[in-house]
Every structure is written in structure tokens, then in C-alpha cells.
Write a protein that holds these residues in place. Structure first.
Motif, PDB file in Angstrom:
ATOM      1  N   SER A  61       0.876  -1.381  -0.064  1.00 52.75           N
ATOM      2  CA  SER A  61      -0.125  -0.033   0.021  1.00 52.75           C
ATOM      3  C   SER A  61       0.755   1.256  -0.158  1.00 52.75           C
ATOM      4  O   SER A  61       0.635   2.195  -0.721  1.00 52.75           O
ATOM      5  CB  SER A  61      -0.886  -0.092   1.177  1.00 52.75           C
ATOM      6  OG  SER A  61      -0.150   0.195   2.461  1.00 52.75           O
ATOM      7  N   HIS A  62       1.858   1.265   0.778  1.00 53.69           N
ATOM      8  CA  HIS A  62       2.875   2.454   0.900  1.00 53.69           C
ATOM      9  C   HIS A  62       4.244   2.206   1.479  1.00 53.69           C
ATOM     10  O   HIS A  62       4.263   1.104   1.912  1.00 53.69           O
ATOM     11  CB  HIS A  62       2.163   3.876   1.426  1.00 53.69           C
ATOM     12  CG  HIS A  62       1.804   3.479   2.843  1.00 53.69           C
ATOM     13  ND1 HIS A  62       0.832   2.891   3.390  1.00 53.69           N
ATOM     14  CD2 HIS A  62       2.363   4.390   4.162  1.00 53.69           C
ATOM     15  CE1 HIS A  62       0.794   2.947   4.540  1.00 53.69           C
ATOM     16  NE2 HIS A  62       1.891   3.678   4.969  1.00 53.69           N
ATOM     17  N   ALA A  63       4.866   3.118   1.331  1.00 57.33           N
ATOM     18  CA  ALA A  63       6.351   2.897   1.745  1.00 57.33           C
ATOM     19  C   ALA A  63       6.776   2.918   3.382  1.00 57.33           C
ATOM     20  O   ALA A  63       7.833   2.892   3.616  1.00 57.33           O
ATOM     21  CB  ALA A  63       7.131   3.825   0.827  1.00 57.33           C
ATOM     22  N   HIS A  64       5.989   3.360   4.032  1.00 53.97           N
ATOM     23  CA  HIS A  64       6.284   3.414   5.467  1.00 53.97           C
ATOM     24  C   HIS A  64       6.655   2.053   5.852  1.00 53.97           C
ATOM     25  O   HIS A  64       6.316   0.833   5.644  1.00 53.97           O
ATOM     26  CB  HIS A  64       5.077   3.772   6.444  1.00 53.97           C
ATOM     27  CG  HIS A  64       5.092   5.424   6.473  1.00 53.97           C
ATOM     28  ND1 HIS A  64       3.898   6.035   6.563  1.00 53.97           N
ATOM     29  CD2 HIS A  64       6.076   6.404   6.484  1.00 53.97           C
ATOM     30  CE1 HIS A  64       3.969   7.452   6.786  1.00 53.97           C
ATOM     31  NE2 HIS A  64       5.206   7.342   6.525  1.00 53.97           N
ATOM     32  N   ILE A  65       7.818   2.042   6.980  1.00 54.29           N
ATOM     33  CA  ILE A  65       8.451   0.700   7.335  1.00 54.29           C
ATOM     34  C   ILE A  65       7.221  -0.166   8.133  1.00 54.29           C
ATOM     35  O   ILE A  65       7.502  -1.363   8.120  1.00 54.29           O
ATOM     36  CB  ILE A  65       9.562   1.183   8.510  1.00 54.29           C
ATOM     37  CG1 ILE A  65      10.678   1.377   7.444  1.00 54.29           C
ATOM     38  CG2 ILE A  65      10.197  -0.113   9.082  1.00 54.29           C
ATOM     39  CD1 ILE A  65      11.455   0.470   6.713  1.00 54.29           C
ATOM     40  N   ASP A  66       6.419   0.395   8.879  1.00 50.54           N
ATOM     41  CA  ASP A  66       5.462  -0.625   9.348  1.00 50.54           C
ATOM     42  C   ASP A  66       4.456  -1.017   8.147  1.00 50.54           C
ATOM     43  O   ASP A  66       3.592  -2.107   8.709  1.00 50.54           O
ATOM     44  CB  ASP A  66       4.599   0.050  10.423  1.00 50.54           C
ATOM     45  CG  ASP A  66       3.652   1.323  10.002  1.00 50.54           C
ATOM     46  OD1 ASP A  66       4.177   2.011   9.260  1.00 50.54           O
ATOM     47  OD2 ASP A  66       2.594   1.540  10.313  1.00 50.54           O
ATOM     48  N   HIS A  67       4.750  -0.851   7.156  1.00 54.97           N
ATOM     49  CA  HIS A  67       4.073  -1.697   6.038  1.00 54.97           C
ATOM     50  C   HIS A  67       4.755  -2.271   5.049  1.00 54.97           C
ATOM     51  O   HIS A  67       4.232  -3.173   4.428  1.00 54.97           O
ATOM     52  CB  HIS A  67       2.981  -0.635   5.194  1.00 54.97           C
ATOM     53  CG  HIS A  67       2.322   0.203   5.855  1.00 54.97           C
ATOM     54  ND1 HIS A  67       0.642  -0.502   6.002  1.00 54.97           N
ATOM     55  CD2 HIS A  67       2.014   1.029   7.153  1.00 54.97           C
ATOM     56  CE1 HIS A  67       0.049   0.281   6.857  1.00 54.97           C
ATOM     57  NE2 HIS A  67       0.792   1.045   7.514  1.00 54.97           N
ATOM     58  N   CYS A  68       6.055  -1.894   4.793  1.00 55.92           N
ATOM     59  CA  CYS A  68       7.016  -2.504   3.913  1.00 55.92           C
ATOM     60  C   CYS A  68       8.238  -3.188   4.540  1.00 55.92           C
ATOM     61  O   CYS A  68       9.092  -3.804   3.919  1.00 55.92           O
ATOM     62  CB  CYS A  68       7.470  -1.546   2.811  1.00 55.92           C
ATOM     63  SG  CYS A  68       8.828  -0.306   3.436  1.00 55.92           S
ATOM     64  N   GLY A 162      -3.721   9.559  -0.308  1.00 56.38           N
ATOM     65  CA  GLY A 162      -3.259  10.900   0.195  1.00 56.38           C
ATOM     66  C   GLY A 162      -2.555  10.982   1.550  1.00 56.38           C
ATOM     67  O   GLY A 162      -2.594  11.884   2.217  1.00 56.38           O
ATOM     68  N   HIS A 163      -1.719  10.098   1.711  1.00 57.91           N
ATOM     69  CA  HIS A 163      -1.113   9.715   3.138  1.00 57.91           C
ATOM     70  C   HIS A 163       0.404   9.982   3.012  1.00 57.91           C
ATOM     71  O   HIS A 163       1.023  10.993   3.847  1.00 57.91           O
ATOM     72  CB  HIS A 163      -1.274   8.260   3.706  1.00 57.91           C
ATOM     73  CG  HIS A 163      -0.576   7.912   4.828  1.00 57.91           C
ATOM     74  ND1 HIS A 163      -0.837   8.637   6.034  1.00 57.91           N
ATOM     75  CD2 HIS A 163       0.626   6.725   4.968  1.00 57.91           C
ATOM     76  CE1 HIS A 163       0.043   7.712   6.840  1.00 57.91           C
ATOM     77  NE2 HIS A 163       0.727   6.882   6.106  1.00 57.91           N
ATOM     78  N   ILE A 164       1.282   9.390   2.014  1.00 58.68           N
ATOM     79  CA  ILE A 164       2.379   9.941   2.006  1.00 58.68           C
ATOM     80  C   ILE A 164       2.509   9.999   0.206  1.00 58.68           C
ATOM     81  O   ILE A 164       1.714   9.178  -0.301  1.00 58.68           O
ATOM     82  CB  ILE A 164       3.707   9.325   2.347  1.00 58.68           C
ATOM     83  CG1 ILE A 164       3.615   7.751   1.968  1.00 58.68           C
ATOM     84  CG2 ILE A 164       3.650   9.428   4.060  1.00 58.68           C
ATOM     85  CD1 ILE A 164       4.721   6.932   2.556  1.00 58.68           C
ATOM     86  N   GLY A 187      -4.999   0.880   3.328  1.00 53.90           N
ATOM     87  CA  GLY A 187      -3.825   1.173   3.621  1.00 53.90           C
ATOM     88  C   GLY A 187      -3.844   2.310   4.621  1.00 53.90           C
ATOM     89  O   GLY A 187      -4.719   2.211   5.491  1.00 53.90           O
ATOM     90  N   ASP A 188      -3.048   3.238   4.724  1.00 49.22           N
ATOM     91  CA  ASP A 188      -3.221   4.297   5.672  1.00 49.22           C
ATOM     92  C   ASP A 188      -3.815   5.524   4.932  1.00 49.22           C
ATOM     93  O   ASP A 188      -3.355   5.894   3.748  1.00 49.22           O
ATOM     94  CB  ASP A 188      -1.765   4.917   6.244  1.00 49.22           C
ATOM     95  CG  ASP A 188      -1.231   3.910   7.313  1.00 49.22           C
ATOM     96  OD1 ASP A 188      -2.227   2.889   7.693  1.00 49.22           O
ATOM     97  OD2 ASP A 188      -0.131   4.067   7.731  1.00 49.22           O
ATOM     98  N   VAL A 189      -4.830   5.965   5.686  1.00 49.73           N
ATOM     99  CA  VAL A 189      -5.336   7.049   5.078  1.00 49.73           C
ATOM    100  C   VAL A 189      -5.126   8.447   5.413  1.00 49.73           C
ATOM    101  O   VAL A 189      -4.984   8.827   6.531  1.00 49.73           O
ATOM    102  CB  VAL A 189      -7.082   6.901   5.253  1.00 49.73           C
ATOM    103  CG1 VAL A 189      -7.939   7.824   4.677  1.00 49.73           C
ATOM    104  CG2 VAL A 189      -7.573   5.660   4.727  1.00 49.73           C
ATOM    105  N   ALA A 408       0.091  12.733   8.931  1.00 49.72           N
ATOM    106  CA  ALA A 408      -0.121  12.383   7.799  1.00 49.72           C
ATOM    107  C   ALA A 408      -1.274  11.075   7.740  1.00 49.72           C
ATOM    108  O   ALA A 408      -1.825  10.955   6.793  1.00 49.72           O
ATOM    109  CB  ALA A 408       1.247  11.450   7.430  1.00 49.72           C
ATOM    110  N   HIS A 409      -1.908  10.978   8.855  1.00 50.22           N
ATOM    111  CA  HIS A 409      -3.265  10.260   9.212  1.00 50.22           C
ATOM    112  C   HIS A 409      -4.530  11.219   9.076  1.00 50.22           C
ATOM    113  O   HIS A 409      -4.322  12.057  10.056  1.00 50.22           O
ATOM    114  CB  HIS A 409      -2.984   9.569  10.296  1.00 50.22           C
ATOM    115  CG  HIS A 409      -2.169   8.169  10.472  1.00 50.22           C
ATOM    116  ND1 HIS A 409      -2.627   6.840   9.803  1.00 50.22           N
ATOM    117  CD2 HIS A 409      -0.953   8.009  10.634  1.00 50.22           C
ATOM    118  CE1 HIS A 409      -1.632   6.010   9.685  1.00 50.22           C
ATOM    119  NE2 HIS A 409      -0.549   6.696  10.118  1.00 50.22           N
ATOM    120  N   GLY A 410      -5.759  10.548   8.661  1.00 54.83           N
ATOM    121  CA  GLY A 410      -6.700  11.267   8.534  1.00 54.83           C
ATOM    122  C   GLY A 410      -7.047  11.102  10.453  1.00 54.83           C
ATOM    123  O   GLY A 410      -6.992   9.977  10.952  1.00 54.83           O
TER     124      GLY A 410
HETATM  125 ZN    ZN Z   1       1.735   5.144   6.838  1.00 56.08          ZN
END
Ligand code: ZN
Length: 467
Positions: A61-68, A162-164, A187-189, A408-410
Motif C-alpha cells: 500500500s505504501h512505503a512506511h516501514i510498518d507496511h514494507c 493521500g497519506h504519503i 492502507g493508511d488514509v 499524515a493520518h486522517g
Molecule cells: Zn503509513
């Protein structure tokens, strides 16, 4: 088919959701690292809860470490397939995974020194720089808003979250026994009023939705213009007190938001003429990546681009690279602004800058994001009068402040807004992921109040049959 929640289930890190088809094919949504979970963290990161070699596809979903952050371990442990990501996510994830490997390799040296003293065998990092590079080689990019057929039964698309930069919600279409099932993973919104990014995009009808819930019971404070707050801090510290303004900032997202805000001040001829430094190699790289994707910027920054080709650069801004350049900042006598990572001031070059400047009341430390209560940033935020840095106690004489308006989070209104594009009668179930249990319980009620019939809060490793 089944869906199992192997991470970010009643917690906010370790995002990992596994869809298993009746024919045995397995699709992994994200492969994030657990972070900040105390003694449990290492164990959680060592055991996925599934076999890496059994996975057929990974969609990120996106590049933050807690996701990748565990993709290099997944590849090391036997994953043979591709990793799908948007182009910006591929670029960002590649540098973040490499950075994470470097940190682990450094940390393990200290651990192994201690183990050697106790006569114990060496420990290994979760993965090395080479593993990170191998994972980066597996990326295959997919643009937003295009349907991509993975195989004859599975296709997916990305919409902007729209998160990063590069962040996406994932929409799966899976055909089994002649019937199609539509699964959306948020993902993260992000927020609907980000200063750089577009708002989260609406998406097609889904049968099942996995939605993050980080701020599921919080409303962010009304947007206090970042530019005004920054200007006040610079004027007060650099012009009035003739001191240094140190700003710990996350490398991805926050640093670029600050640069953009400073650039706006510069365009209005309001920015004080002092030196501005970005002192973090990772922040510098992340800024370069963001600049490659202006097509993902929102309308207001598109307007700025018409008169300023580089809205993240302005007269007086310098990007330091070498360690020597970074150290040289300590000897500067003139007032200046130093933006450096990490955001919580727990690691990285900013920790040195804080330890060198915290005892002088002319200086200020401006925190720009969330800080864990036990981190250095958290202790400063808490108003501690003395803090220990690198084993030494320091009086907190510098002024400490924070800018609260950026996230960065809604908040929960943003998350509910994200769901507004859906016909609630057609959604069979909503799964809340990526949130703390109390927050999720509150958010569950808000989602039910919107008319969604079934809202589940799965626990770690729980597997649920869906049809
Ligand atoms: Zn994130």
C-alpha cells in the motif's frame, strides 16, 4: 476464500493481511515491521505466522516501514514472486528498507559485543543491506486508477490514499466459482486538507473493506497555518535570541512539509535571512523522490509550481551529506535552523544537535510530529527539566515547543469521509485494522452509526472465511 490478519491487528504496526483463495493462491497485502512493542517486538518480527515461500503475490500500500519493513525478510525467507507498488512507493520503499537494514546492522554490533562478553553466540539482524537490495529488485510498478490483472482470477487497482507520496488504497477483484468478490484495503488514509498531497480518492463499490483506524476516536485540531507558526519560532529563536532552532522531523513527509512551508514564506519575502540546513541523508533522498512526482501534488501546490519550479528549495537552504558537514554545524556561531531526523529524536543526527544545543537558552527545539512518551522527543514534550542523551544528563535550558497541526493520518472524520463513496447496504463486512483496541471500539460504533451492518475488529493471526 479466507483472510487472515497477521499484523496491525489491534495494534498500529506490522501491517500484514493474507488473502487465501480456494485454489490455494495467496496474496499478501503489505509486509510491515512491528515497531515499538517493547520486548515482544523482536519475536513478532521473527515469525510471520505463515510461510514466506507459500505466498504467490505481494501488493504494497505504501512505503512506511510498518507496511514494507519486512519485505527483505520475506524475500530472504523464500518468497519468489513480485512486489506490486506504485512508482513512488517503489522508490521510497527501496531507500527506507536499505536504511532499516543499515540501522539493524549497526544495532546488532552492539548486541553482539554484549553477547560475546557473556559467552553467548552472535545474534543476526532480521535482514541485511543485501537482502534489502534483493527485495527492491522484486518491485513491479502499477499506476493509480488502472486495473492490473495478476492472473486469470485476480486483478487489482490502486487509488490515491493521500497519506504519503505514492500511498494507495488497494482494490482486489477475485473470481472464484464464477463469482466475483471485491475487497478494498485502505492502507493508511491521509487527510482531506494536506498541504502537498491530494485528498484520498473515492473508490468503486466493495464487498469487504479493511480500513485503518489509527485516529478512529480523535479529531485533529483545527488547522493552524504551519507557515505562521514556523515564522514565529524562527523570528523568536534566530532573530531575537540569536540562537539555533533545531527541528526533529520524520524523513518522509514531515521534512518536505516543513520545506514547503518555509518556501512559501520565502516566496512572500517573509522568511528571515538565516541559514537553513536539512541534516539527514535519508531526508535529502526522500525530498528528491517527492520532487520526481509533481503529478501527485494537490491543486494549491500546482499553482505554486507555476511560479516556482522547485517548491522545496529556497535561498539559504543547504542539504548536508557527510558526517563532517553535520559535525561542522556544531561550531556555527550564527543563528540557523536545523531540520534533522529522527522525528522522535531517538536516533540519527538530530540527537547530536539536541545534546550540543539543549543547555543554551538562546536555542529552541521544535517538535514536529508524534513522539512516543519514552523517546527523547516525548520527554521534552512532557516538559522534563533534565534529559539523558548518550548517557549524559543535560539541563533543558533551550525553549521547547511543538507544532501540532501536522499529521499524515486522517482523523475519524477523514476516515468516515473515505467510506462515504460506498453503498452501505452492499458492504458485507468492514474489518478495522491498524489501531489500538480502545480506539477501534470507539471507531466501530461510528462506522455502525453510518449504517454499515457488520464491523469486525480481528485479532492477530485470526483467519476469517469470506465469500
Ligand atoms: Zn503509513
Amino acid at each position: 476464500m479466507k483472510i487472515a490478519f497477521h499484523g496491525a491487528a489491534q495494534t498500529v504496526t506490522g501491517s500484514k493481511h493474507l488473502v487465501t483463495l480456494d485454489n490455494g493462491k495467496k496474496i499478501l497485502l503489505d509486509c510491515g515491521m512491528f515497531q515499538g512493542m517493547g520486548d515482544q517486538t523482536d519475536e513478532l518480527n521473527k515469525d510471520f505466522g505463515f510461510n514466506a515461500g507459500d505466498i504467490n503475490y505481494v501488493i504494497l500500500s505504501h512505503a512506511h516501514i510498518d507496511h514494507c519493513g519486512l519485505l527483505p525478510k520475506l524475500v530472504k525467507d523464500g518468497y519468489k514472486g513480485k512486489i506490486f507498488a506504485t512508482p513512488a512507493t517503489k522508490d521510497l520503499a527501496s531507500i527506507l528498507m536499505e536504511d532499516s537494514a543499515g540501522i539493524q546492522e549497526n544495532d546488532i554490533k552492539f548486541v553482539n559485543k554484549r553477547l560475546a562478553l557473556e559467552g553467548l553466540p552472535n545474534a543476526q539482524p532480521l535482514y541485511t543491506t543485501l537482502d534489502a537490495l534483493a527485495a527492491a529488485d522484486r518491485f513491479e510498478t502499477v499506476e493509480y486508477d488502472t486495473w492490473f490483472a495478476i492472473d486469470e482470477n485476480i486483478s487489482f487497482s490502486y487509488t490515491d490514499a493521500g497519506h504519503i507520496i505514492g500511498s494507495a488504497a488497494v482494490h482486489l477483484r477475485i473470481t472464484e466459482n464464477g463469482k466475483q468478490t471485491r475487497i478494498t484495503f485502505s492502507g493508511d488514509v491521509g487527510r482531506y486538507r494536506d498541504i502537498i498531497l491530494k485528498s484520498p480518492a473515492p473508490f468503486d463499490q466493495a464487498d469487504y473493506i479493511l480500513i485503518e483506524s489509527t485516529y478512529g476516536n480523535t479529531l485533529h485540531e483545527q488547522f493552524h497555518p504551519t507557515t505562521d507558526a514556523l515564522l514565529e519560532w524562527i523570528e523568536n529563536t534566530c532573530l531575537k535570541k540569536k540562537g539555533k532552532l533545531i527541528m526533529p522531523a520524520f524523513s518522509v513527509g514531515r521534512t518536505q512539509e516543513i520545506l514547503y512551508a518555509l518556501n512559501l514564506l520565502s516566496l512572500e519575502n517573509k522568511l528571515p535571512a538565516v541559514d537553513y540546513y536539512v541534516d539527514s541523508p535519508l531526508s535529502t533522498k526522500a525530498t528528491e523522490i517527492l520532487k520526481r512526482y509533481p503529478q501527485y501534488f494537490n491543486e494549491s501546490i500546482q499553482e505554486v509550481l507555476k511560479k516556482d519550479k522547485d517548491p522545496f528549495d529556497f535561498p539559504g537552504l543547504k542539504f548536508t551529506t557527510s558526517v563532517d558537514d553535520s559535525k561542522r554545524l556544531n561550531y556555527l556561531k550564527d543563528p540557523c535552523v536545523i531540520i534533522s531526523a529522527s522525528g522522535m529524536a531517538e536516533a540519527g543526527r538530530v540527537k547530536h544537535h539536541i545534546s550540543n544545543n539543549i543547555e543554551n537558552s538562546r536555542n529552541s527545539i521544535l517538535l514536529t510530529g508524534y513522539c512516543e512518551p519514552h523517546s527523547l522527543g516525548g520527554r521534552l514534550k512532557n516538559g522534563d527539566k533534565e534529559v539523558r542523551i548518550f548517557g549524559q544528563w543535560h539541563q533543558v535550558n533551550a525553549e521547547v515547543g511543538q507544532i501540532r497541526s501536522m499529521s499524515a493520518h486522517g482523523d475519524y472524520n477523514d476516515l468516515l469521509h473515505f467510506l462515504e463513496c460506498q453503498d452501505v447496504t452492499k458492504v458485507k463486512k468492514v474489518f478495522l485494522v491498524h489501531g489500538e483496541p480502545d480506539v477501534q471500539n470507539d471507531f466501530r460504533q461510528k462506522v455502525l452509526d453510518k449504517g454499515f451492518k457488520n464491523v469486525d475488529i480481528p485479532i492477530r493471526h485470526q483467519e476469517i472465511v469470506i465469500d
